[in-house]
Motif scaffolding. Structure first.
Motif, PDB file in Angstrom:
ATOM      1  N   GLY A  94      49.108 -23.137  30.994  1.00 29.64           N
ATOM      2  CA  GLY A  94      48.858 -24.385  31.724  1.00 29.64           C
ATOM      3  C   GLY A  94      47.372 -24.578  31.984  1.00 29.64           C
ATOM      4  N   GLN A  95      46.742 -23.501  32.499  1.00 35.51           N
ATOM      5  CA  GLN A  95      45.316 -23.585  32.803  1.00 35.51           C
ATOM      6  C   GLN A  95      44.484 -23.832  31.552  1.00 35.51           C
ATOM      7  OE1 GLN A  95      46.933 -20.845  34.743  1.00 35.51           O
ATOM      8  NE2 GLN A  95      45.506 -20.421  36.396  1.00 35.51           N
ATOM      9  N   LEU A  96      44.882 -23.097  30.459  1.00 36.90           N
ATOM     10  CA  LEU A  96      44.133 -23.250  29.221  1.00 36.90           C
ATOM     11  C   LEU A  96      44.210 -24.686  28.724  1.00 36.90           C
ATOM     12  CD1 LEU A  96      44.810 -20.021  27.133  1.00 36.90           C
ATOM     13  CD2 LEU A  96      42.658 -20.815  28.105  1.00 36.90           C
ATOM     14  N   ARG A  97      45.413 -25.268  28.804  1.00 34.83           N
ATOM     15  CA  ARG A  97      45.578 -26.638  28.340  1.00 34.83           C
ATOM     16  C   ARG A  97      44.739 -27.594  29.184  1.00 34.83           C
ATOM     17  NH1 ARG A  97      51.456 -26.890  28.558  1.00 34.83           N
ATOM     18  NH2 ARG A  97      51.739 -24.988  27.366  1.00 34.83           N
ATOM     19  N   PHE A  98      44.716 -27.326  30.489  1.00 37.17           N
ATOM     20  CA  PHE A  98      43.942 -28.181  31.393  1.00 37.17           C
ATOM     21  C   PHE A  98      42.454 -28.119  31.047  1.00 37.17           C
ATOM     22  CE2 PHE A  98      41.453 -28.566  35.321  1.00 37.17           C
ATOM     23  CZ  PHE A  98      41.791 -29.861  35.682  1.00 37.17           C
ATOM     24  N   VAL A  99      41.988 -26.851  30.811  1.00 41.52           N
ATOM     25  CA  VAL A  99      40.571 -26.668  30.478  1.00 41.52           C
ATOM     26  C   VAL A  99      40.239 -27.385  29.179  1.00 41.52           C
ATOM     27  CG1 VAL A  99      38.842 -24.960  29.790  1.00 41.52           C
ATOM     28  CG2 VAL A  99      40.348 -24.488  31.731  1.00 41.52           C
ATOM     29  N   ALA A 100      41.128 -27.240  28.183  1.00 45.58           N
ATOM     30  CA  ALA A 100      40.888 -27.874  26.887  1.00 45.58           C
ATOM     31  C   ALA A 100      40.843 -29.395  27.033  1.00 45.58           C
ATOM     32  CB  ALA A 100      41.986 -27.472  25.910  1.00 45.58           C
ATOM     33  N   ALA A 101      41.779 -29.937  27.817  1.00 42.76           N
ATOM     34  CA  ALA A 101      41.841 -31.388  28.008  1.00 42.76           C
ATOM     35  C   ALA A 101      40.574 -31.888  28.696  1.00 42.76           C
ATOM     36  CB  ALA A 101      43.068 -31.755  28.826  1.00 42.76           C
ATOM     37  N   THR A 102      40.145 -31.159  29.729  1.00 42.21           N
ATOM     38  CA  THR A 102      38.944 -31.553  30.468  1.00 42.21           C
ATOM     39  C   THR A 102      37.737 -31.563  29.553  1.00 42.21           C
ATOM     40  OG1 THR A 102      39.904 -30.391  32.323  1.00 42.21           O
ATOM     41  CG2 THR A 102      37.616 -31.085  32.569  1.00 42.21           C
ATOM     42  N   MET A 103      37.632 -30.500  28.722  1.00 41.41           N
ATOM     43  CA  MET A 103      36.495 -30.417  27.818  1.00 41.41           C
ATOM     44  C   MET A 103      36.518 -31.565  26.820  1.00 41.41           C
ATOM     45  SD  MET A 103      36.247 -26.336  27.229  1.00 41.41           S
ATOM     46  CE  MET A 103      35.065 -26.376  25.912  1.00 41.41           C
ATOM     47  N   GLY A 104      37.702 -31.914  26.360  1.00 44.55           N
ATOM     48  CA  GLY A 104      37.848 -33.010  25.412  1.00 44.55           C
ATOM     49  C   GLY A 104      37.365 -34.323  26.006  1.00 44.55           C
ATOM     50  N   VAL A 105      37.824 -34.605  27.216  1.00 43.71           N
ATOM     51  CA  VAL A 105      37.456 -35.847  27.898  1.00 43.71           C
ATOM     52  C   VAL A 105      35.947 -35.893  28.127  1.00 43.71           C
ATOM     53  CG1 VAL A 105      37.638 -37.090  30.089  1.00 43.71           C
ATOM     54  CG2 VAL A 105      39.695 -36.186  28.983  1.00 43.71           C
ATOM     55  N   PHE A 106      35.413 -34.761  28.555  1.00 35.60           N
ATOM     56  CA  PHE A 106      33.985 -34.664  28.825  1.00 35.60           C
ATOM     57  C   PHE A 106      33.172 -34.973  27.566  1.00 35.60           C
ATOM     58  CE2 PHE A 106      30.107 -32.118  29.846  1.00 35.60           C
ATOM     59  CZ  PHE A 106      29.752 -32.821  30.983  1.00 35.60           C
ATOM     60  N   ALA A 107      33.606 -34.350  26.452  1.00 37.03           N
ATOM     61  CA  ALA A 107      32.912 -34.552  25.176  1.00 37.03           C
ATOM     62  C   ALA A 107      32.976 -36.016  24.767  1.00 37.03           C
ATOM     63  CB  ALA A 107      33.533 -33.676  24.093  1.00 37.03           C
ATOM     64  N   MET A 108      34.168 -36.637  24.974  1.00 37.83           N
ATOM     65  CA  MET A 108      34.339 -38.037  24.596  1.00 37.83           C
ATOM     66  C   MET A 108      33.401 -38.925  25.405  1.00 37.83           C
ATOM     67  SD  MET A 108      38.141 -39.373  23.890  1.00 37.83           S
ATOM     68  CE  MET A 108      38.444 -40.160  25.459  1.00 37.83           C
ATOM     69  N   LEU A 109      33.356 -38.649  26.708  1.00 41.26           N
ATOM     70  CA  LEU A 109      32.501 -39.428  27.599  1.00 41.26           C
ATOM     71  C   LEU A 109      31.038 -39.352  27.160  1.00 41.26           C
ATOM     72  CD1 LEU A 109      33.899 -38.802  31.181  1.00 41.26           C
ATOM     73  CD2 LEU A 109      33.706 -40.984  29.965  1.00 41.26           C
ATOM     74  N   LEU A 110      30.632 -38.108  26.859  1.00 43.52           N
ATOM     75  CA  LEU A 110      29.246 -37.912  26.436  1.00 43.52           C
ATOM     76  C   LEU A 110      28.941 -38.719  25.189  1.00 43.52           C
ATOM     77  CD1 LEU A 110      28.514 -34.116  26.920  1.00 43.52           C
ATOM     78  CD2 LEU A 110      27.409 -36.052  28.045  1.00 43.52           C
ATOM     79  N   THR A 111      29.895 -38.649  24.235  1.00 47.92           N
ATOM     80  CA  THR A 111      29.680 -39.363  22.975  1.00 47.92           C
ATOM     81  C   THR A 111      29.527 -40.870  23.229  1.00 47.92           C
ATOM     82  OG1 THR A 111      31.154 -37.747  22.021  1.00 47.92           O
ATOM     83  CG2 THR A 111      30.561 -39.616  20.626  1.00 47.92           C
ATOM     84  N   LEU A 112      30.475 -41.394  24.024  1.00 50.28           N
ATOM     85  CA  LEU A 112      30.441 -42.830  24.321  1.00 50.28           C
ATOM     86  C   LEU A 112      29.138 -43.237  25.001  1.00 50.28           C
ATOM     87  CD1 LEU A 112      34.091 -43.538  25.503  1.00 50.28           C
ATOM     88  CD2 LEU A 112      32.940 -44.411  23.445  1.00 50.28           C
ATOM     89  N   ARG A 113      28.839 -42.441  26.013  1.00 50.12           N
ATOM     90  CA  ARG A 113      27.654 -42.732  26.815  1.00 50.12           C
ATOM     91  C   ARG A 113      26.390 -42.686  25.956  1.00 50.12           C
ATOM     92  NH1 ARG A 113      26.083 -42.305  32.467  1.00 50.12           N
ATOM     93  NH2 ARG A 113      24.334 -40.894  32.372  1.00 50.12           N
ATOM     94  N   GLY A 114      26.300 -41.606  25.155  1.00 48.37           N
ATOM     95  CA  GLY A 114      25.133 -41.439  24.298  1.00 48.37           C
ATOM     96  C   GLY A 114      25.025 -42.588  23.305  1.00 48.37           C
ATOM     97  N   GLY A 115      26.150 -42.931  22.698  1.00 52.26           N
ATOM     98  CA  GLY A 115      26.167 -43.979  21.696  1.00 52.26           C
ATOM     99  C   GLY A 115      25.697 -45.322  22.260  1.00 52.26           C
ATOM    100  N   GLN A 116      26.117 -45.608  23.455  1.00 55.59           N
ATOM    101  CA  GLN A 116      25.750 -46.885  24.061  1.00 55.59           C
ATOM    102  C   GLN A 116      24.304 -46.898  24.545  1.00 55.59           C
ATOM    103  OE1 GLN A 116      28.581 -47.394  27.151  1.00 55.59           O
ATOM    104  NE2 GLN A 116      30.076 -48.414  25.818  1.00 55.59           N
ATOM    105  N   LEU A 117      23.901 -45.733  25.021  1.00 53.27           N
ATOM    106  CA  LEU A 117      22.591 -45.709  25.677  1.00 53.27           C
ATOM    107  C   LEU A 117      21.417 -45.689  24.698  1.00 53.27           C
ATOM    108  CD1 LEU A 117      23.237 -43.358  28.678  1.00 53.27           C
ATOM    109  CD2 LEU A 117      23.005 -45.850  28.656  1.00 53.27           C
ATOM    110  N   TYR A 118      21.687 -45.034  23.573  1.00 50.06           N
ATOM    111  CA  TYR A 118      20.587 -44.860  22.631  1.00 50.06           C
ATOM    112  C   TYR A 118      19.759 -46.123  22.379  1.00 50.06           C
ATOM    113  CZ  TYR A 118      20.086 -40.389  20.362  1.00 50.06           C
ATOM    114  OH  TYR A 118      19.754 -39.123  20.043  1.00 50.06           O
ATOM    115  N   PRO A 119      20.456 -47.143  21.897  1.00 48.43           N
ATOM    116  CA  PRO A 119      19.661 -48.299  21.487  1.00 48.43           C
ATOM    117  C   PRO A 119      19.034 -49.046  22.652  1.00 48.43           C
ATOM    118  CG  PRO A 119      21.950 -48.445  20.719  1.00 48.43           C
ATOM    119  CD  PRO A 119      21.892 -47.395  21.741  1.00 48.43           C
ATOM    120  N   THR A 120      19.503 -48.833  23.830  1.00 47.08           N
ATOM    121  CA  THR A 120      19.059 -49.719  24.912  1.00 47.08           C
ATOM    122  C   THR A 120      18.237 -49.003  25.950  1.00 47.08           C
ATOM    123  OG1 THR A 120      21.130 -49.313  26.050  1.00 47.08           O
ATOM    124  CG2 THR A 120      21.012 -51.291  24.685  1.00 47.08           C
TER     125      THR A 120
END
Ligand SMILES: [Zn+2]
Lengths: 183, 192
Positions: A94-120
């Motif tokens: 359970g904990q491992l799945r939670f950690v994996a999910a959190t890391m996934g969401v975090f990575a996604m957020l970073l990607t989105l944020r980075g992608g949007q911020l770069y040009p502007t």
């Protein structure tokens, strides 16, 4: 030495497992005492009877069967080792799945944020930015909102920014080379 | 990446294993003989022999090389629950009255002393099975003590080491064990 003492020691006497003094004392007593001597003879007969038993011959192939039992046992212990590892890995699924999910969401957020911020990325005009760009141009870039310079965020790899063009004269911003600021 | 079989640990394990297999071929007859005398029949003796070697292999890393290997095996065997092995159901339980039937009978007949007449053979076979029956009546510790001392010829010190008891205990077990045996074997011993 009396007869009862002698008879308690006869078994050890026939095995020559008595101290020398006692061995000699018993020998002398046995020479003169028919009762103890008879006792001695019986004990010796028992010892010799068992010592004279033929060795029992093992059934054919016993050594091979022992070796294959050991093969099985060592195979089973290796399997157990693997099973223990698997068990350890699944102790907190359970904990491992939670950690994996959190890391996934975090990575996604970073990607989105980075992608949007770069040009502007707006850059403060005529301000010295060397302190930021010199630090580690491949890994950092300045963020925007509310903060004038600082707020450093890890670049959303795996596309490292290869070079930065910094221009304080043009009043532009800081951006990866070859990137044109949308107007 | 190197295969596990190439690692130092694996090489050591492999060497240990080879050494152990050699020890099995060298000592299994002797251990079987003691197991046979402890168990009283061939099927249980084989089980006891196998259990002893499997356990010895599992704890081989704890074997101190200054102790003779056979004495260490006796020690393992004396700690095994012989009586439990004896109670296990067997496909072919052999009678105590025919202890020689399962033991490569023909080969054994060939190497027998030619000077022994048929009467002597019958007598020694009868005495053997009678002695085994009597041995079986002793408790496990007394039986093992008599076997190690009288059949295997170990000293009191070696028996005490193999059985994890004092030399005094060995001495008293032998004294009492032999008395019990003597009473039961009297008719046979008086003939000889
Ligand atoms: Zn006397």
């Amino acid at each position: 030495m009396n007869c009862s003492k002698v008879q308690s020691l006869i078994s050890a006497y026939v095995d020559c497992e008595l101290p020398g003094v006692e061995m000699l004392a018993l020998r002398d007593h046995l020479r003169d005492c028919p009762d103890c001597s008879a006792e001695h003879d019986y004990t010796l007969k028992v010892k010799r009877a068992f010592g004279g038993l033929r060795p029992t011959v093992p059934p054919p192939g016993l050594a091979d069967r022992i070796i294959s039992r050991i093969d099985q046992a060592s195979h089973a212990s290796q399997e157990n080792g693997l099973a223990n590892w698997r068990k350890r890995l699944t102790v907190f699924p359970g904990q491992l799945r939670f950690v994996a999910a959190t890391m996934g969401v975090f990575a996604m957020l970073l990607t989105l944020r980075g992608g949007q911020l770069y040009p502007t990325i707006p850059f403060p005009q005529n301000e010295q930015v060397a302190s930021i760009s010199d630090a580690d141009p491949g890994r950092m870039f300045p963020a925007t909102s509310g903060v004038k310079y600082g707020h450093l965020v890890m670049a959303p790899s795996p596309s490292p920014i290869e070079s930065w063009s910094v221009s304080s004269r043009s009043g532009g911003g800081m951006m990866p080379a070859g990137y044109s600021m949308p107007r | 990446m190197a295969d596990y079989t190439d690692t130092a640990t694996a090489v050591c394990e492999n060497e240990d294993r080879k050494m152990f297999d050699d020890l099995v071929s060298r000592y299994h007859r002797q251990i079987y003989n003691v197991a046979y005398r402890m168990a009283g029949n061939a099927a249980d003796a084989e089980d006891l022999t196998q259990e002893t070697f499997v356990k010895a292999f599992r704890f081989f890393h704890r074997y101190k090389r200054d102790m003779p290997f056979d004495n260490w095996l006796y020690r393992i065997m004396s700690n095994l629950h012989v009586d439990m092995i004896r109670r296990r159901p067997k496909a072919h339980i052999r009678s105590l009255d025919e202890p020689l039937q399962f033991q490569e009978g023909e080969a054994q007949m060939e190497i027998r002393d030619e000077s022994e007449g048929p009467e002597d053979l019958a007598l020694s076979g009868e005495l053997d099975s009678e002695m085994q029956k009597v041995l079986n009546t002793l408790s496990k510790d007394f039986r093992m003590t008599v076997i190690l001392s009288d059949i295997e010829g170990l000293s009191y010190e070696e028996v005490s080491e193999a059985m994890g008891c004092s030399i005094g205990t060995v001495r008293s077990r032998l004294h009492r064990g032999r008395r019990l045996l003597r009473e039961k074997l009297k008719p046979y011993l008086e003939r000889s």
